[in-house]
Design a protein around this motif. Sequence first.
Motif, PDB file in Angstrom:
ATOM      1  N   GLY A 102      37.542  12.029  35.963  1.00  0.00           N
ATOM      2  CA  GLY A 102      37.155  10.553  35.992  1.00  0.00           C
ATOM      3  C   GLY A 102      37.334   9.880  34.465  1.00  0.00           C
ATOM      4  N   SER A 103      37.728  10.639  33.576  1.00  0.00           N
ATOM      5  CA  SER A 103      37.864  10.456  32.373  1.00  0.00           C
ATOM      6  C   SER A 103      39.172  10.522  31.805  1.00  0.00           C
ATOM      7  CB  SER A 103      36.959  11.254  31.230  1.00  0.00           C
ATOM      8  OG  SER A 103      35.791  11.204  31.594  1.00  0.00           O
ATOM      9  N   ARG A 104      40.107   9.675  32.512  1.00  0.00           N
ATOM     10  CA  ARG A 104      41.463   9.501  32.343  1.00  0.00           C
ATOM     11  C   ARG A 104      41.999   8.557  31.313  1.00  0.00           C
ATOM     12  NH1 ARG A 104      44.835   9.713  38.204  1.00  0.00           N
ATOM     13  NH2 ARG A 104      42.866   8.493  38.705  1.00  0.00           N
ATOM     14  N   VAL A 105      42.731   8.779  30.435  1.00  0.00           N
ATOM     15  CA  VAL A 105      43.113   7.672  29.510  1.00  0.00           C
ATOM     16  C   VAL A 105      44.607   7.300  29.723  1.00  0.00           C
ATOM     17  CG1 VAL A 105      41.298   7.933  27.925  1.00  0.00           C
ATOM     18  CG2 VAL A 105      43.721   9.186  27.508  1.00  0.00           C
ATOM     19  N   SER A 106      45.357   8.092  30.349  1.00  0.00           N
ATOM     20  CA  SER A 106      46.828   7.816  30.712  1.00  0.00           C
ATOM     21  C   SER A 106      47.105   8.735  31.835  1.00  0.00           C
ATOM     22  CB  SER A 106      47.644   8.324  29.395  1.00  0.00           C
ATOM     23  OG  SER A 106      48.946   8.098  29.596  1.00  0.00           O
ATOM     24  N   THR A 107      48.192   8.243  32.443  1.00  0.00           N
ATOM     25  CA  THR A 107      48.856   8.777  33.742  1.00  0.00           C
ATOM     26  C   THR A 107      50.261   9.349  33.191  1.00  0.00           C
ATOM     27  OG1 THR A 107      49.948   6.757  34.281  1.00  0.00           O
ATOM     28  CG2 THR A 107      47.646   7.279  35.324  1.00  0.00           C
ATOM     29  N   ASN A 108      50.884   9.145  32.182  1.00  0.00           N
ATOM     30  CA  ASN A 108      52.101   9.640  31.918  1.00  0.00           C
ATOM     31  C   ASN A 108      52.198   9.952  30.480  1.00  0.00           C
ATOM     32  OD1 ASN A 108      54.689  10.358  32.150  1.00  0.00           O
ATOM     33  ND2 ASN A 108      55.554   8.444  31.872  1.00  0.00           N
ATOM     34  N   PRO A 109      51.989  11.263  30.143  1.00  0.00           N
ATOM     35  CA  PRO A 109      51.481  12.439  30.803  1.00  0.00           C
ATOM     36  C   PRO A 109      49.874  12.241  31.225  1.00  0.00           C
ATOM     37  CG  PRO A 109      51.306  13.275  28.759  1.00  0.00           C
ATOM     38  CD  PRO A 109      52.045  11.946  28.745  1.00  0.00           C
ATOM     39  N   THR A 186      50.516  23.926  34.555  1.00  0.00           N
ATOM     40  CA  THR A 186      50.600  22.459  34.076  1.00  0.00           C
ATOM     41  C   THR A 186      49.973  22.382  32.891  1.00  0.00           C
ATOM     42  OG1 THR A 186      51.073  21.837  36.353  1.00  0.00           O
ATOM     43  CG2 THR A 186      50.497  19.936  34.799  1.00  0.00           C
ATOM     44  N   SER A 187      50.446  21.449  32.105  1.00  0.00           N
ATOM     45  CA  SER A 187      49.623  21.256  30.599  1.00  0.00           C
ATOM     46  C   SER A 187      49.086  19.845  30.622  1.00  0.00           C
ATOM     47  CB  SER A 187      50.258  21.792  29.440  1.00  0.00           C
ATOM     48  OG  SER A 187      50.225  22.979  29.361  1.00  0.00           O
ATOM     49  N   TYR A 188      47.843  19.560  30.066  1.00  0.00           N
ATOM     50  CA  TYR A 188      47.239  18.216  29.776  1.00  0.00           C
ATOM     51  C   TYR A 188      46.832  18.126  28.265  1.00  0.00           C
ATOM     52  CZ  TYR A 188      46.840  18.360  34.841  1.00  0.00           C
ATOM     53  OH  TYR A 188      47.252  18.589  36.301  1.00  0.00           O
ATOM     54  N   PHE A 189      46.659  16.838  27.914  1.00  0.00           N
ATOM     55  CA  PHE A 189      45.855  16.567  26.694  1.00  0.00           C
ATOM     56  C   PHE A 189      44.413  16.235  26.994  1.00  0.00           C
ATOM     57  CE2 PHE A 189      49.926  15.377  24.489  1.00  0.00           C
ATOM     58  CZ  PHE A 189      49.951  16.331  23.586  1.00  0.00           C
ATOM     59  N   LEU A 190      43.612  16.574  26.123  1.00  0.00           N
ATOM     60  CA  LEU A 190      42.327  16.303  26.068  1.00  0.00           C
ATOM     61  C   LEU A 190      42.027  15.525  24.849  1.00  0.00           C
ATOM     62  CD1 LEU A 190      39.275  15.622  27.347  1.00  0.00           C
ATOM     63  CD2 LEU A 190      38.602  18.012  26.582  1.00  0.00           C
ATOM     64  N   VAL A 191      41.916  14.255  24.757  1.00  0.00           N
ATOM     65  CA  VAL A 191      41.613  13.543  23.552  1.00  0.00           C
ATOM     66  C   VAL A 191      40.385  12.989  23.214  1.00  0.00           C
ATOM     67  CG1 VAL A 191      42.550  11.584  22.084  1.00  0.00           C
ATOM     68  CG2 VAL A 191      44.148  12.743  23.740  1.00  0.00           C
ATOM     69  N   ASN A 192      39.721  13.319  22.154  1.00  0.00           N
ATOM     70  CA  ASN A 192      38.351  12.991  21.595  1.00  0.00           C
ATOM     71  C   ASN A 192      38.257  12.911  20.171  1.00  0.00           C
ATOM     72  OD1 ASN A 192      35.778  12.530  22.667  1.00  0.00           O
ATOM     73  ND2 ASN A 192      35.049  14.492  21.786  1.00  0.00           N
ATOM     74  N   ASN A 193      39.355  12.039  19.623  1.00  0.00           N
ATOM     75  CA  ASN A 193      39.376  12.102  18.297  1.00  0.00           C
ATOM     76  C   ASN A 193      38.615  10.779  17.679  1.00  0.00           C
ATOM     77  OD1 ASN A 193      41.809  13.593  19.220  1.00  0.00           O
ATOM     78  ND2 ASN A 193      41.970  13.983  17.190  1.00  0.00           N
ATOM     79  N   LEU A 194      38.432  10.712  16.546  1.00  0.00           N
ATOM     80  CA  LEU A 194      38.150   9.499  15.964  1.00  0.00           C
ATOM     81  C   LEU A 194      39.220   8.550  15.716  1.00  0.00           C
ATOM     82  CD1 LEU A 194      35.835  10.907  12.928  1.00  0.00           C
ATOM     83  CD2 LEU A 194      35.024   9.760  15.097  1.00  0.00           C
ATOM     84  N   ALA A 195      39.161   7.349  15.307  1.00  0.00           N
ATOM     85  CA  ALA A 195      40.146   6.369  15.058  1.00  0.00           C
ATOM     86  C   ALA A 195      39.921   5.899  13.567  1.00  0.00           C
ATOM     87  CB  ALA A 195      40.169   5.334  16.004  1.00  0.00           C
ATOM     88  N   VAL A 196      40.306   6.710  12.706  1.00  0.00           N
ATOM     89  CA  VAL A 196      40.263   6.466  11.177  1.00  0.00           C
ATOM     90  C   VAL A 196      41.426   5.592  10.417  1.00  0.00           C
ATOM     91  CG1 VAL A 196      39.909   7.416   8.985  1.00  0.00           C
ATOM     92  CG2 VAL A 196      39.045   8.515  11.000  1.00  0.00           C
ATOM     93  N   THR A 197      41.104   4.670  10.079  1.00  0.00           N
ATOM     94  CA  THR A 197      42.050   3.684   9.229  1.00  0.00           C
ATOM     95  C   THR A 197      41.658   4.046   7.344  1.00  0.00           C
ATOM     96  OG1 THR A 197      41.784   2.384  10.911  1.00  0.00           O
ATOM     97  CG2 THR A 197      43.067   1.472   8.939  1.00  0.00           C
ATOM     98  N   ALA A 198      42.216   5.083   6.946  1.00  0.00           N
ATOM     99  CA  ALA A 198      41.992   5.334   5.648  1.00  0.00           C
ATOM    100  C   ALA A 198      42.981   4.792   4.940  1.00  0.00           C
ATOM    101  CB  ALA A 198      41.700   6.688   5.421  1.00  0.00           C
ATOM    102  N   PRO A 292      49.091   6.168  21.694  1.00  0.00           N
ATOM    103  CA  PRO A 292      50.191   6.340  22.368  1.00  0.00           C
ATOM    104  C   PRO A 292      49.715   6.037  23.985  1.00  0.00           C
ATOM    105  CG  PRO A 292      49.900   8.426  21.748  1.00  0.00           C
ATOM    106  CD  PRO A 292      48.845   7.528  20.990  1.00  0.00           C
ATOM    107  N   PHE A 293      48.504   6.160  24.317  1.00  0.00           N
ATOM    108  CA  PHE A 293      47.793   6.091  25.430  1.00  0.00           C
ATOM    109  C   PHE A 293      47.154   4.713  25.447  1.00  0.00           C
ATOM    110  CE2 PHE A 293      47.278  10.688  24.188  1.00  0.00           C
ATOM    111  CZ  PHE A 293      48.581  11.186  24.792  1.00  0.00           C
ATOM    112  N   CYS A 294      46.423   4.336  24.673  1.00  0.00           N
ATOM    113  CA  CYS A 294      45.483   3.327  24.792  1.00  0.00           C
ATOM    114  C   CYS A 294      45.872   1.912  23.885  1.00  0.00           C
ATOM    115  CB  CYS A 294      43.998   3.575  24.488  1.00  0.00           C
ATOM    116  SG  CYS A 294      43.376   5.012  25.115  1.00  0.00           S
ATOM    117  N   GLY A 295      46.957   2.195  23.305  1.00  0.00           N
ATOM    118  CA  GLY A 295      47.327   0.820  22.383  1.00  0.00           C
ATOM    119  C   GLY A 295      46.420   0.867  21.073  1.00  0.00           C
ATOM    120  N   GLN A 296      46.017  -0.371  20.694  1.00  0.00           N
ATOM    121  CA  GLN A 296      45.482  -0.543  19.342  1.00  0.00           C
ATOM    122  C   GLN A 296      43.830   0.007  19.688  1.00  0.00           C
ATOM    123  OE1 GLN A 296      47.062  -2.668  16.910  1.00  0.00           O
ATOM    124  NE2 GLN A 296      45.433  -2.004  15.505  1.00  0.00           N
ATOM    125  N   ILE A 297      43.475   0.919  18.732  1.00  0.00           N
ATOM    126  CA  ILE A 297      42.310   1.453  18.806  1.00  0.00           C
ATOM    127  C   ILE A 297      41.551   1.109  17.335  1.00  0.00           C
ATOM    128  CG2 ILE A 297      42.575   2.973  20.491  1.00  0.00           C
ATOM    129  CD1 ILE A 297      43.201   5.196  18.374  1.00  0.00           C
TER     130      ILE A 297
END
Length: 341
Positions: A102-109, A186-198, A292-297
Amino acid sequence: YTPGSSIAATFTIDPTTCIRPVNRFDLYLVRPDGTEIPTPIGSYNGFYSTFVNGIIPDATIAPPATGYRLRIKTTDPILPIATSSLFEIRAGTPITAAINSGSRVSTNPLTFGKCDTDPGQTSTPFIFENTSSTGNVIVTIVNELDGGAPSTMTFNSINESKVFTAALAHYTMIVKATANGTVATTSYFLVNNLAVTAFTTISGNTVCFPVGLFEYLVGTDRNGGIKDNFPGNTYSINWGDGSSNIYTYCDIVNLNKRVSHIYTQSSCGLTYNSGTQTTYNAFGINVGVVSPFCGQIGSPLSAAARVVERPQNSFTYPQIACIGDGTFRNTSTSGRQPNSN
């Protein structure tokens, strides 16, 4: 593998190689005799990935045999070809390796997780369901940020659910399904990073025209720098004068961790508003992280650049003069006052 089954090729990218955002990774199947099937069996658009997923062609294109290989090519830039070890294609029923959440952020991939994780949340549990065509599935989970030994999830039935708790990192999830002596991956990404603007200004907020250089120093390390972010993110800077730039992590590192812009016009007469603060005679600069999955973060950074005309010494005078009086006229300009409203 059997014709029609899913197959994943995993790979790594040399960190000193700056792949362009318009790049495409293409996955090709190579026959045992060394000939390459001309049509890609899978593709991934972007400059960063750890895998390309594909589908084994039918038996008319890839007859059952041992000695097949996978080959990965890039489009921008064109890099040396990466070729896999040998594997077999045999006749049989297609198998699909797949998981869902249920935690999908993108469909391609198909990508799971969060593009902008709360810094105070050091770990996040995610629920995954086995949606493969078989119940015999092993998922290998590789932490691409911190390394270490991979984690695994094992499913014994279709639609079974498992929980994986992710740290502040990004992962490659390699799903391997087995049935009747054949496999699918089949491979997938699991993304759980911060969004740092240093990004930190190092040139001051007032620069002189016509050689007005505005410069940022960028933290590129872990624990506060942009290396904490997903490597596929880009960094967008709008300089306020109608020009903008997009940088990748590799671009910034190769620029000595500095990004800059030369202004060719004065900001005199312009107004920049940021929240409740108004800055006069300034260009407004905005720096943002783009997923690339969520736009501006994340939280964009903003700054005001006052680009002012520098004082100029200038005089007119006769080139030839007789003894006595000569007229020298002061045509200097005093420049602009950067702090004036």
